[in-house]
Design a protein around this motif. Structure first.
Motif, PDB file in Angstrom:
ATOM      1  N   TYR A   3      81.827 -69.377  57.444  1.00  0.00           N
ATOM      2  CA  TYR A   3      81.692 -68.021  57.029  1.00  0.00           C
ATOM      3  C   TYR A   3      79.798 -68.250  56.641  1.00  0.00           C
ATOM      4  N   GLU A   4      79.660 -66.643  57.416  1.00  0.00           N
ATOM      5  CA  GLU A   4      78.309 -66.095  57.095  1.00  0.00           C
ATOM      6  C   GLU A   4      77.884 -65.361  56.623  1.00  0.00           C
ATOM      7  N   ASN A   5      78.485 -65.491  55.981  1.00  0.00           N
ATOM      8  CA  ASN A   5      77.845 -63.962  54.483  1.00  0.00           C
ATOM      9  C   ASN A   5      78.073 -65.361  53.241  1.00  0.00           C
ATOM     10  N   ALA A   6      77.974 -65.993  53.789  1.00  0.00           N
ATOM     11  CA  ALA A   6      78.103 -67.054  51.688  1.00  0.00           C
ATOM     12  C   ALA A   6      76.655 -67.287  51.798  1.00  0.00           C
ATOM     13  N   LEU A   7      76.669 -67.364  50.998  1.00  0.00           N
ATOM     14  CA  LEU A   7      75.217 -68.250  49.916  1.00  0.00           C
ATOM     15  C   LEU A   7      76.373 -68.883  48.327  1.00  0.00           C
ATOM     16  N   VAL A   8      75.604 -70.416  48.704  1.00  0.00           N
ATOM     17  CA  VAL A   8      75.765 -70.768  47.231  1.00  0.00           C
ATOM     18  C   VAL A   8      74.773 -71.010  47.124  1.00  0.00           C
ATOM     19  N   VAL A   9      74.714 -70.941  45.551  1.00  0.00           N
ATOM     20  CA  VAL A   9      72.857 -71.872  44.874  1.00  0.00           C
ATOM     21  C   VAL A   9      73.734 -73.857  43.782  1.00  0.00           C
ATOM     22  N   GLY A  10      72.332 -74.738  44.294  1.00  0.00           N
ATOM     23  CA  GLY A  10      73.021 -76.396  43.938  1.00  0.00           C
ATOM     24  C   GLY A  10      71.200 -76.116  42.803  1.00  0.00           C
ATOM     25  N   SER A  11      71.578 -77.301  42.086  1.00  0.00           N
ATOM     26  CA  SER A  11      70.859 -77.847  41.482  1.00  0.00           C
ATOM     27  C   SER A  11      70.472 -79.249  40.893  1.00  0.00           C
ATOM     28  N   LEU A  12      69.469 -80.248  40.793  1.00  0.00           N
ATOM     29  CA  LEU A  12      69.521 -81.046  40.258  1.00  0.00           C
ATOM     30  C   LEU A  12      69.380 -81.441  39.392  1.00  0.00           C
ATOM     31  N   SER A  13      70.149 -80.189  38.293  1.00  0.00           N
ATOM     32  CA  SER A  13      69.672 -80.875  37.009  1.00  0.00           C
ATOM     33  C   SER A  13      71.277 -81.325  36.017  1.00  0.00           C
ATOM     34  N   LYS A  14      72.389 -80.810  36.611  1.00  0.00           N
ATOM     35  CA  LYS A  14      73.692 -80.642  35.936  1.00  0.00           C
ATOM     36  C   LYS A  14      74.092 -82.214  36.694  1.00  0.00           C
ATOM     37  N   ALA A  15      74.653 -82.463  37.910  1.00  0.00           N
ATOM     38  CA  ALA A  15      75.453 -83.927  38.275  1.00  0.00           C
ATOM     39  C   ALA A  15      74.455 -84.598  38.863  1.00  0.00           C
ATOM     40  N   TYR A  16      73.767 -84.213  39.088  1.00  0.00           N
ATOM     41  CA  TYR A  16      72.074 -85.216  39.277  1.00  0.00           C
ATOM     42  C   TYR A  16      71.405 -85.767  38.404  1.00  0.00           C
ATOM     43  N   SER A  17      71.136 -85.433  36.579  1.00  0.00           N
ATOM     44  CA  SER A  17      70.661 -85.642  35.596  1.00  0.00           C
ATOM     45  C   SER A  17      69.557 -85.682  35.930  1.00  0.00           C
ATOM     46  N   LEU A  18      69.133 -84.970  36.327  1.00  0.00           N
ATOM     47  CA  LEU A  18      67.382 -84.493  36.938  1.00  0.00           C
ATOM     48  C   LEU A  18      66.813 -83.410  36.442  1.00  0.00           C
ATOM     49  N   ALA A  19      67.042 -82.293  35.577  1.00  0.00           N
ATOM     50  CA  ALA A  19      66.501 -81.924  35.036  1.00  0.00           C
ATOM     51  C   ALA A  19      65.682 -81.370  34.498  1.00  0.00           C
ATOM     52  N   SER A  20      64.518 -82.415  35.104  1.00  0.00           N
ATOM     53  CA  SER A  20      63.655 -81.867  34.203  1.00  0.00           C
ATOM     54  C   SER A  20      62.389 -81.530  35.438  1.00  0.00           C
ATOM     55  N   VAL A  21      63.364 -82.134  36.688  1.00  0.00           N
ATOM     56  CA  VAL A  21      62.499 -81.773  37.989  1.00  0.00           C
ATOM     57  C   VAL A  21      62.096 -80.551  38.190  1.00  0.00           C
ATOM     58  N   ARG A  22      63.378 -79.674  38.143  1.00  0.00           N
ATOM     59  CA  ARG A  22      63.309 -78.273  38.047  1.00  0.00           C
ATOM     60  C   ARG A  22      63.828 -77.868  38.878  1.00  0.00           C
ATOM     61  N   VAL A  23      64.307 -78.944  39.903  1.00  0.00           N
ATOM     62  CA  VAL A  23      64.642 -78.248  41.571  1.00  0.00           C
ATOM     63  C   VAL A  23      66.015 -77.425  42.013  1.00  0.00           C
ATOM     64  N   GLY A  24      66.103 -76.455  42.314  1.00  0.00           N
ATOM     65  CA  GLY A  24      67.809 -76.267  42.689  1.00  0.00           C
ATOM     66  C   GLY A  24      67.155 -75.692  44.311  1.00  0.00           C
ATOM     67  N   TRP A  25      68.234 -74.567  44.390  1.00  0.00           N
ATOM     68  CA  TRP A  25      68.169 -74.527  46.095  1.00  0.00           C
ATOM     69  C   TRP A  25      69.510 -73.142  45.983  1.00  0.00           C
ATOM     70  N   ILE A  26      69.530 -72.393  47.068  1.00  0.00           N
ATOM     71  CA  ILE A  26      69.719 -71.636  47.670  1.00  0.00           C
ATOM     72  C   ILE A  26      70.125 -71.872  48.931  1.00  0.00           C
ATOM     73  N   ALA A  27      71.555 -71.929  49.437  1.00  0.00           N
ATOM     74  CA  ALA A  27      71.903 -72.635  51.093  1.00  0.00           C
ATOM     75  C   ALA A  27      72.831 -71.326  51.894  1.00  0.00           C
ATOM     76  N   SER A  28      72.514 -71.129  52.717  1.00  0.00           N
ATOM     77  CA  SER A  28      73.369 -69.941  53.260  1.00  0.00           C
ATOM     78  C   SER A  28      73.489 -70.443  54.720  1.00  0.00           C
ATOM     79  N   LYS A  29      74.314 -70.032  55.851  1.00  0.00           N
ATOM     80  CA  LYS A  29      74.083 -69.464  56.767  1.00  0.00           C
ATOM     81  C   LYS A  29      73.212 -68.867  57.845  1.00  0.00           C
ATOM     82  N   SER A  30      72.610 -67.692  57.050  1.00  0.00           N
ATOM     83  CA  SER A  30      72.639 -66.436  57.483  1.00  0.00           C
ATOM     84  C   SER A  30      71.283 -66.149  57.120  1.00  0.00           C
ATOM     85  N   SER A  31      70.133 -66.509  57.275  1.00  0.00           N
ATOM     86  CA  SER A  31      69.140 -65.625  58.033  1.00  0.00           C
ATOM     87  C   SER A  31      68.938 -64.649  57.101  1.00  0.00           C
ATOM     88  N   LYS A  32      69.502 -63.781  57.562  1.00  0.00           N
ATOM     89  CA  LYS A  32      69.563 -62.097  56.897  1.00  0.00           C
ATOM     90  C   LYS A  32      69.464 -62.336  55.630  1.00  0.00           C
TER      91      LYS A  32
END
Length: 260
Positions: free
Chosen positions: A220-249
């Motif tokens: 699905y082209e119009n899907a976006l997800v947000v991920g983070s290293l804070s929760k499952a990866y136990s690296l909250a202090s590095v403050r790394v998150g991201w938005i991922a999507s196949k849609s450049s628009k």
């Protein structure tokens, strides 16, 4: 300027977390040290070098985040689902959520949001002026969602379905079949599908073959997800998150844009 009030649950936790004996409210795994990170690395020397302050370049980097960081984030999605071009880095998952909601929603829009969930996901659309319909998880039915309610809640101005899987606070997750059904509804009505996935890949499953994929892995082209290293990866202090999507628009959208 849009005025964002404090997220009440965060304020409550911050007031009490340093004074309580047992903390059952926080949503992060116990943080690990840099040495712990090196120890669990597949290439300890490469990790040690990457974490060396003497080797870090303090110049301005690409606006979306460094290429190596985005490549490594993309590798978290199996079977080459994501490339670095599909990743926009943010200062933690909370900023990723805010960027998506403020960039894509306007007062004329209607959204359908899973509930209960992290307060930001339904309060920010409300603050923007969008109409919000809460799609309630059924606690009496193992926190299931009613697809008929989703279908009946769609209006002419509905723009986005907002999800959170695995869910905060229930821990419930959307099965593969439910994910596919939601995508079918989104495709039928040309809706943006946005899922906060910061707790991936934490699932309570006996059969690991049943682990659901990210919404990014579905077609699905119009899907976006947000991920983070804070929760499952136990690296909250590095403050790394991201938005991922196949849609450049979608990744390049601005507030109130015409992209649906």
């Amino acid at each position: 300027m849009l005025q964002i009030p404090p997220i009440e649950v965060t304020v409550w936790i911050e007031k009490l977390e340093d004074r309580c004996k047992y903390d059952a409210a926080s949503t992060c795994s116990s943080n690990i040290s840099l040495q712990d990170l090196i120890e669990i690395s597949l290439d300890r020397q490469a990790t040690t070098d990457a974490l060396s302050l003497n080797l870090i370049n303090l110049t301005n980097g690409p606006a979306r985040g460094s290429g190596s960081l985005r490549t490594n984030i993309a590798a978290l999605y199996p079977n080459h689902t994501a490339l670095k071009e599909n990743i926009l880095t943010t200062n933690g998952g909370i900023v990723g959520n805010q960027v998506v909601l403020q960039a894509l929603l306007s007062p004329k829009d209607h959204v359908i949001c899973m509930y209960p969930t992290y307060e930001q996901l339904y309060q920010t659309p409300t603050i923007i002026g969008a109409e919000v319909t809460l799609w309630r998880l059924d606690g009496a039915n193992e926190w299931a969602l009613d697809l008929d309610f989703l279908r009946s809640s769609i209006k002419a101005n509905t723009k986005m379905i907002i999800l959170n899987s695995p869910n905060n606070p229930t821990g419930a997750y959307l099965s593969r079949d439910m994910q596919k059904s939601i995508v079918e509804v989104a495709k039928e009505h040309d809706l943006i599908l946005f899922c906060d996935e910061v707790f991936r890949p934490l699932f309570r499953l006996d059969d690991q073959n049943q682990v659901p994929g990210s919404f990014l892995e579905l077609d699905y082209e119009n899907a976006l997800v947000v991920g983070s290293l804070s929760k499952a990866y136990s690296l909250a202090s590095v403050r790394v998150g991201w938005i991922a999507s196949k849609s450049s628009k979608l990744l390049e959208s601005r507030r109130g844009g015409s992209q649906r």
